[in-house]
Each structure stands twice: as structure tokens, then as C-alpha cells.
Design a protein around this motif. Sequence first.
Motif, mmCIF file in Angstrom:
data_model
loop_
_atom_site.group_PDB
_atom_site.id
_atom_site.type_symbol
_atom_site.label_atom_id
_atom_site.label_comp_id
_atom_site.label_asym_id
_atom_site.label_seq_id
_atom_site.Cartn_x
_atom_site.Cartn_y
_atom_site.Cartn_z
ATOM 1 N N GLY A 275 -11.681 -11.522 10.432
ATOM 2 C CA GLY A 275 -10.364 -11.910 9.931
ATOM 3 C C GLY A 275 -9.391 -10.758 9.918
ATOM 4 N N PHE A 276 -8.324 -10.890 9.104
ATOM 5 C CA PHE A 276 -7.192 -9.980 9.142
ATOM 6 C C PHE A 276 -7.081 -9.069 7.923
ATOM 7 C CE2 PHE A 276 -4.519 -13.236 11.783
ATOM 8 C CZ PHE A 276 -5.358 -13.030 12.863
ATOM 9 N N LEU A 277 -7.941 -9.203 6.927
ATOM 10 C CA LEU A 277 -7.824 -8.385 5.713
ATOM 11 C C LEU A 277 -8.163 -6.931 6.002
ATOM 12 C CD1 LEU A 277 -9.506 -10.956 3.360
ATOM 13 C CD2 LEU A 277 -7.236 -10.008 2.942
ATOM 14 N N PHE A 278 -7.407 -5.996 5.425
ATOM 15 C CA PHE A 278 -7.656 -4.587 5.687
ATOM 16 C C PHE A 278 -6.984 -3.735 4.622
ATOM 17 C CE2 PHE A 278 -3.544 -5.378 7.458
ATOM 18 C CZ PHE A 278 -2.826 -4.180 7.365
ATOM 19 N N GLY B 70 -2.793 -9.808 7.951
ATOM 20 C CA GLY B 70 -1.845 -10.281 8.950
ATOM 21 C C GLY B 70 -0.692 -9.317 9.119
ATOM 22 N N ASN B 71 0.422 -9.845 9.534
ATOM 23 C CA ASN B 71 1.655 -9.073 9.652
ATOM 24 C C ASN B 71 2.407 -9.237 8.340
ATOM 25 O OD1 ASN B 71 4.501 -8.714 10.025
ATOM 26 N ND2 ASN B 71 4.193 -8.765 12.230
ATOM 27 N N ILE B 72 2.850 -8.140 7.728
ATOM 28 C CA ILE B 72 3.463 -8.255 6.410
ATOM 29 C C ILE B 72 4.728 -9.102 6.438
ATOM 30 C CG2 ILE B 72 2.544 -6.064 5.609
ATOM 31 C CD1 ILE B 72 5.343 -4.867 6.035
ATOM 32 N N ASP B 73 5.335 -9.295 7.609
ATOM 33 C CA ASP B 73 6.546 -10.105 7.665
ATOM 34 C C ASP B 73 6.263 -11.570 7.388
ATOM 35 O OD1 ASP B 73 8.108 -7.938 8.193
ATOM 36 O OD2 ASP B 73 8.125 -8.221 10.369
ATOM 37 N N PHE B 74 5.071 -12.046 7.735
ATOM 38 C CA PHE B 74 4.789 -13.458 7.504
ATOM 39 C C PHE B 74 3.449 -13.701 6.820
ATOM 40 C CE2 PHE B 74 4.307 -12.318 11.967
ATOM 41 C CZ PHE B 74 2.967 -12.511 12.193
ATOM 42 N N GLY B 75 2.653 -12.673 6.631
ATOM 43 C CA GLY B 75 1.495 -12.750 5.758
ATOM 44 C C GLY B 75 0.491 -13.822 6.090
ATOM 45 N N GLU B 76 0.282 -14.089 7.348
ATOM 46 C CA GLU B 76 -0.648 -15.141 7.701
ATOM 47 C C GLU B 76 -2.068 -14.616 7.798
ATOM 48 O OE1 GLU B 76 1.780 -16.027 10.964
ATOM 49 O OE2 GLU B 76 2.461 -17.927 10.168
ATOM 50 N N ALA B 77 -3.024 -15.497 7.592
ATOM 51 C CA ALA B 77 -4.427 -15.115 7.527
ATOM 52 C C ALA B 77 -5.231 -16.029 8.433
ATOM 53 C CB ALA B 77 -4.920 -15.218 6.087
ATOM 54 N N THR B 78 -6.521 -15.706 8.595
ATOM 55 C CA THR B 78 -7.405 -16.528 9.417
ATOM 56 C C THR B 78 -8.106 -17.573 8.569
ATOM 57 O OG1 THR B 78 -9.361 -15.153 9.120
ATOM 58 C CG2 THR B 78 -7.833 -14.520 10.874
ATOM 59 N N SER B 79 -8.765 -18.498 9.239
ATOM 60 C CA SER B 79 -9.527 -19.520 8.521
ATOM 61 C C SER B 79 -10.660 -18.905 7.713
ATOM 62 C CB SER B 79 -10.069 -20.558 9.516
ATOM 63 O OG SER B 79 -10.816 -19.939 10.549
ATOM 64 N N PHE B 80 -11.210 -17.765 8.160
ATOM 65 C CA PHE B 80 -12.222 -17.058 7.366
ATOM 66 C C PHE B 80 -11.583 -16.490 6.106
ATOM 67 C CE2 PHE B 80 -16.479 -15.010 7.513
ATOM 68 C CZ PHE B 80 -16.364 -14.216 6.382
ATOM 69 N N ASP B 81 -10.377 -15.907 6.235
ATOM 70 C CA ASP B 81 -9.714 -15.301 5.089
ATOM 71 C C ASP B 81 -9.447 -16.311 3.977
ATOM 72 O OD1 ASP B 81 -9.667 -12.854 6.410
ATOM 73 O OD2 ASP B 81 -7.723 -13.272 7.333
ATOM 74 N N LEU B 82 -9.268 -17.586 4.332
ATOM 75 C CA LEU B 82 -9.045 -18.617 3.316
ATOM 76 C C LEU B 82 -10.241 -18.757 2.381
ATOM 77 C CD1 LEU B 82 -7.371 -21.493 5.391
ATOM 78 C CD2 LEU B 82 -6.258 -19.748 4.004
ATOM 79 N N LEU B 83 -11.427 -18.385 2.839
ATOM 80 C CA LEU B 83 -12.637 -18.536 2.033
ATOM 81 C C LEU B 83 -12.853 -17.387 1.065
ATOM 82 C CD1 LEU B 83 -15.199 -19.653 4.790
ATOM 83 C CD2 LEU B 83 -13.758 -21.113 3.364
ATOM 84 N N VAL B 84 -12.229 -16.232 1.325
ATOM 85 C CA VAL B 84 -12.570 -15.015 0.588
ATOM 86 C C VAL B 84 -11.969 -15.053 -0.812
ATOM 87 C CG1 VAL B 84 -12.489 -12.494 0.589
ATOM 88 C CG2 VAL B 84 -12.676 -13.742 2.755
ATOM 89 N N GLU B 85 -12.840 -14.878 -1.833
ATOM 90 C CA GLU B 85 -12.424 -14.910 -3.225
ATOM 91 C C GLU B 85 -13.006 -13.720 -3.981
ATOM 92 O OE1 GLU B 85 -11.953 -19.739 -3.938
ATOM 93 O OE2 GLU B 85 -13.502 -18.598 -5.015
ATOM 94 N N LYS B 86 -12.296 -13.303 -5.005
ATOM 95 C CA LYS B 86 -12.811 -12.272 -5.912
ATOM 96 C C LYS B 86 -13.428 -12.957 -7.118
ATOM 97 C CE LYS B 86 -11.681 -7.998 -8.334
ATOM 98 N NZ LYS B 86 -12.422 -8.349 -9.561
ATOM 99 N N GLY B 87 -14.680 -12.653 -7.358
ATOM 100 C CA GLY B 87 -15.374 -13.234 -8.500
ATOM 101 C C GLY B 87 -16.295 -14.351 -8.089
ATOM 102 N N GLU B 88 -17.518 -14.276 -8.590
ATOM 103 C CA GLU B 88 -18.511 -15.288 -8.244
ATOM 104 C C GLU B 88 -18.219 -16.614 -8.924
ATOM 105 O OE1 GLU B 88 -23.390 -15.774 -8.051
ATOM 106 O OE2 GLU B 88 -22.485 -14.079 -9.113
ATOM 107 N N ILE B 89 -17.707 -16.556 -10.156
ATOM 108 C CA ILE B 89 -17.385 -17.754 -10.927
ATOM 109 C C ILE B 89 -15.880 -17.766 -11.169
ATOM 110 C CG2 ILE B 89 -17.758 -18.985 -13.097
ATOM 111 C CD1 ILE B 89 -20.492 -17.652 -13.258
ATOM 112 N N GLY B 90 -15.268 -18.926 -10.927
ATOM 113 C CA GLY B 90 -13.823 -19.027 -11.101
ATOM 114 C C GLY B 90 -13.069 -18.042 -10.233
ATOM 115 N N GLY B 91 -13.471 -17.928 -8.985
ATOM 116 C CA GLY B 91 -12.922 -16.913 -8.094
ATOM 117 C C GLY B 91 -11.442 -17.079 -7.811
ATOM 118 N N LYS B 92 -10.797 -15.970 -7.470
ATOM 119 C CA LYS B 92 -9.387 -15.955 -7.116
ATOM 120 C C LYS B 92 -9.259 -15.708 -5.617
ATOM 121 C CE LYS B 92 -8.039 -14.089 -11.616
ATOM 122 N NZ LYS B 92 -7.409 -12.948 -12.344
#
Length: 834
Positions: A196-199, A210-232
Amino acid sequence: MSKFSTLLSLLILVALSSSAQMKSYNQNIKVPHPVCYGSGKVERVRIAPPAEFLLKSAGAAKSEIIVDYNGFTPEAQEAFAYAVSIWESIIESDMPIRMQANWEDNLETNVLGSCGPETYYKDFKDAPFKGRYYPVAIAEKIAKREMNGESRYDMIANFNSNVDWYYGTDMNCPDTLYDLVTVVMHEIGHGLGFTGFLFIDSNNEYGAYGNIDFGEATSFDLLVEKGEIGGKQLVDTSFFENVSSELKRALISNDLYANSTIAKNRNEGLKPKLYTPYIFDAGSSIYHLDDATYGHTDENSLMTHAIGMAEAIHDPGPITKGIMDDIGWRNIFIRFDQVKDIEELKTLVFSGWFESDYGIKSGTPKVIFSLDEFESHSDTLELIDAEGDGTYTVTYLPKIGTEKISYYIEVQDTVNRMRTDPALAPTEFYTIHVGPDTKKPVIAHDEIDYFLLLNEEQQLVADINDNLGIDTAYVQYSINGETQEPFALQQDFGDRYIGNFPFDLNSINDGDEITYAIFAVDAANIPNSTRLPADAESYFSFKIEDIFDPVSYYSNDFNSETHDFLLSDFDIYTAPNFNDGALHSQHPYPAPEIDNGELEFTTLLKKPIIIKDNGTMNFTEVVLVEPGELTSVYGNSDFYDYVIVEGSKNNGDNWYPLADGYDSSDQIVWQTNYNSGIPDGEQNSETLGTPDWFVNRSITLTDNDYFVAGDTILIRFRLYSDPFAAGWGWAIDYLEIQRPVSADITLLSPGEISVYPNPFTDNITVKISAVQQESHIQVDVFNAVGQKIYATEGHGVIGEYSDVINLSGYGNGMFLVKVSQDGQTVLTKKLIKN
């Protein structure tokens, strides 16, 4: 396992110099592919391929991964192919997945290999989420069409030929070797989308995607969360602003997980933990499973961040396969037509069907609706498959006084994944308005270029939209000015309407002209109608084109009118600054000014060619199209615009290159002049073509993997244009295909002749730098009134030729120099004497 050799800060887009190519992220800015390192440890393990592979019967592969091997030894290629066949038994796609695999000897000592998607696409047909990027292989599977085309790869991989590899497929890898099958399995996983695009930026200040002008992400990036429970969710800006220290801290928190519904189902309900060490490991962080959680003996360890010697893992594991499913390899599709506006209250019918690779969960299909655009209240209607045929329906009668109804569709599949239509509901939704209608239908249509008689029928396609619905759509047309009976357009799906011109193929001929207009009438009580083109005196038009009888020889100097070419995108004429006719693309040719856009301009030789053994095609050309990056080659995404000559032996259903495509960098004279014509701060070249830059091209028709002597092929010339830069284009002259032995041919081209200086005082020099065989060269000079004032004697020439001509005895003014070879004019040039 992986580490970027260097970190690409995608923020570089903002700081590019004015002369750099400005393109969309997914077309040009590439995420560096993960670089796979050997751990140097002995991590002995044997994990067999998945059951679906071991039990498969012949031909049971669910997809086709086509690999172009460069430099592989036979034993390395055999191991690679084995890994490919395992993935083919797992990944399902109707579209071929094209992969380039390079066997390199110049990688760092401890680098095993690398792989990643060639590019990414967004907002294509049936894309599950709006504004999110999908690796090309997934995008093509979902859209069910080639998006990169057959000339570009879907993933690119490099492997280190200097590594001590084990090439066997039996998992008996010794303690001193790395298992090639395992590394190939891992890297193909990245190429299929496990990335994905996170860095974190190179200054270690902020996290971004992604590009900071439009901040788009990949389909993998949509899954990434912080926290095992109630993730953000990391791409949810209400939690983590893009380009922020908060996002950076999350990326090095050792607390990131993949909220993949299917992976959780296979992991006792737990979100898989991702590899996110406290020190960011560019290319390894985020896009690997955590190796502390899934050790090398774990069934899910293939996609952890490190591989050791004697580690033979031939199964991605249930967690990885679950994540792959959720990034787009298995999907839910909602096929519902939007309910149209109504002029008076009546029962509304919501009807459509759902499709899921895992099946639809009973009781979950719903219509969620609101009378105040979901500001304070919503209600639910359950969709029922009453007939058992897969069509879900529900009706609703609005109450008196209702002015609008907003709604969206919701469904879950049997593994509890939820989808909505629109995809971002309830933030986005559809609205049905109630009241009198005065809106006219809207028609969109791409004008038909031509009708090729060998196709037997010509379909017309138009997108016709109306807020209330279409009652009638039809086409009026004429043949050579004679009016014909109109024909109806039928709804295909959504707003797409189609119909076939009812031609009598026996009564139309090559060169006939068809003019037409499209009409649409809506279903309002007082009907509203639209015509396209809007001007009642205007029409679309196209010509009938026929394919002539096959020939074994063809030539054309393009100095007279001809019907031999299909000229919808090209034309034959004498261009400004040119001395005679040639086959020209548009000057300048356009570039699509949208992300993911591409344009193709073609001209077809309507006389099929019967290929002879080692038959050749020769022509002169000027190519001023945008060159690619310095090290780019045809087939790579950074090989931008190009021209190519292609053949087809099945009447144009499939086209294959007679030789690789090329751009202005093919000749120094083209590249230098193309680049010199780019104004500061601009991206298009303003250089105009000149006959002085003509260069010969020779193509052997059988010097490729597609055609052999005896084949009868159609030949076309194609110019490909990507976003956003473009130039003058392409000119072709003196075309000769498989000339008879007795036929004369000029081997020189204007680009191989220099006449200088200009202006001159006393002497001019004619220098020919590339005479290809013994030739008779003639140089003539004419004064301003056309009198020949100088002529060389015939020269038998082998190699370079040079002639210094003294014109000191003539007055000032204009002179014309003509250079001929074997009696055929190659170059004429005007010179000024001061």
C-alpha cells in the motif's frame, strides 16, 4: 522480510521542478517495490501447498499468471513456475495476470528479490470503494477488462541470481540455501496487492499516505487499524490527519492490525497483527504479518517480514488468503437500478440483485431510507427474493406530502462483510424527488469512427440519463444523404442504451458516408425530449470501410489520394513545412487530461499482407512523442507515449506488435528537438515536425513471437498517449512492404543527410552519414527561378559521402538543394545565401 532500498517520499510531487513530468499518482508515481532480504538464519520448516493445489485436477487453475522470464536458468524458471501454479490455484480471475520476472546479478548481496504492482487504478467499473486505489491485477479482475493492456505488465519482480538458492519443489531445502519457491510465493503476494501507500517521510517527521494533495489510499490501507479492540482506521482523518505526527506515531506503535473480516473469521475472531516495529522499516513495516506473532513454523508465516535458510513455505496461509480476499480478490456486488423521480405519489419499487463470492446472508438485504436526508431519522425496508430467482424486491408507498425520499442499499454476505450502494453510505445516498418534471434527458455518446464491413454489424452505444426515466430512445440516419427508417435503442443496463444500424450489407460499399442523430424522450406527463447533436442541422458521421483482397507487396509514397487506409485518426496530406504528402497523426496529438486516462490513435492498412519468409516493411518517419524515463523500456509504465506497428491475423480481434513500440528517444534528432520545444514551466512540446528529421525504419514481419511466413495479416500504425504531456506526433512516408527483388527502394532517409550551413556565404556541404549499401548519389542545386546550376556526377558510394559545393559565383538569395539516391528524391532543402 522486505525493506525498500530507498524510501520514496510521495510528497516529492509537491516539490518537483517545473520541467518534470506532472502525472497522476497511479500512472506515474510508483511505490518502490518491497525488497526481500535473507535473514541469514537457519529457520527450518516445511509447510505444504494448500489443499486446493494438491488436489487439483489438470486445468483446475482459477487464474492465469503469464510470466515473461528474463535471464532465468531452466532450473530457476521451473521453481518459479511451480510457485506461480500454486497462486493460480488460489487467486480467481477471468483476466490474465501478466508478470515480468528478472534474474539479476547486480542486486545487493543479501537481497533475495522484490515485487510489486506495476500500477494502481481507482473508480473503475464496479470498484468496491470510491476514490481508493486497487493494484492493477485486482482492478482488471473486478472490471473484467484489460486496463494495462497486453503490452504492460501487472506486476514486476527482480530476483538475485547470486543467492545460494534451492530450486527444488519438494520443500527439502538444506540449511545452507534459500528456497526459491518460498521467496517467489512471498513476492507474488506483494504483486497481487499485499502492499500500500502508508509511509513515514525521509526526514522522520510525519506519517502519510498517497499524494498529500488528495490523500488517497489502497484497498489494503483501508484495512489497517490501530488497536486490536475498537481499532481506529489509519485513513480515517477524524482519527489521524494525513501528513501528521499522529499518523507517524501510529506507524511505529507496534499496534497495527488488519481489520479483515474474512481473516478474522479464520483467526478465531482476532484481527491479524501487522509488522510495525518501533523503528520504521521502510517497505517491511505495515505490509507484512508480525513475525513475533506468526513465527516461522506458523501456517501464516509466509507473509511475515523475514525468511531464513531452509524455510520452505508453499502456502500463503488462511490469514493472508483472507486479507487478499478483502482487498478485492473476493467481492460483493450490488446490482440495483436507481429509482427515478416521480411526478405524483405512487408505489415505488426497489428491485435488483446481489452477487458475492461467499453468498448473500439471509435477511441482510435492505433499503435504508430517510425523508430528511439522514439528518435525524431513517427507516428500513427488507428486500425479499420472493420468486427464488435471485431478484430482491420491496415496495414502498410514500405518504401524502412527501417531497423527497433519500435511500441506500445495504447487504451482508455469509462471512459478515457489509457493503452499501452507494459505497460510502450513509455519507452518500440516492434521492427520489416528487413533483412536476421539466428536465430534459441527457445524452452522452462517443461518435462512431467508421464501420468495417468485415464486422457485419455496427452497434451504437449511448448513455441516456433522465431523472424521471426514458420512455423512448431512437436514431435517425442517412446513407449518402438518403434518409433511412429510424431504429430504436434499447436499455442495456443502467443508463446504457444500445442498438444496431440495420444495414443491408449488400447495398453499402467502401467510402459510403453515414450521418446520424440520437433522440431521447422522457416519461414525464408532458414529455421532455433531447437531440444529440443539439443543433437540428448537425449530425454525427462515419464512413463505410472495406477490407480489400490480400496482397504480398504494397507500396505508397502518399502523394496521391488513396482509399487504402482507414483514416479516422490519421490523415494523408502535405503538412506545413513538408515537401510532399505523408501519413500523419494529429498534430499535435492530444493527451488525456484525467487520471488513468489513455488515448490511442490508429490507422489501418486495408489491404491484408500475405507474409513471406523474412519479409520486411520499410518506411521513413518522424516521431515526436513524449519520451519515457531515462532507463524505461517499452512495456513499462514509465515508458510514456509511444508509437508501434502491429499485426492481426484474425481480422483485428487481437493485435500483436510486429516490433516493440518506441518513442522520441529512439533517435537523437527526435529526442533533442522534442525536449528543446518544451517551454519553461510547461509539459507539452511545441516542436513542429520537419522533413529534415525523417529516418528509415525497417521491420522484419516474422521477427516476433506472433507471425510466420504464410500468415495473412492486417497491419495498423498506433500512437499511444497517456496523461498529461504530449507533442507533435507521427509522420510516415515511403511505405514499402515486401518489395519485389526488382523493385528500387531508397535506403537513405532525410535524417541521415546534413546540408549546412544555412544561411551560407560561399560554400555549402552535403554530408551523408549512413549509406547502407553501394548507391548512386546525386546532388543538384537550383536557383530561385528553378534553374539547375549545379549537379554532381554519379557516385558509386559505400559508407559516408561528403560533397562541398562552391556557390561564390552566384548572387545572394534562395537556393534549393535536392539529394537523390538511385533516381529517387530523398531530401530537398531551401538555403539562403547572404
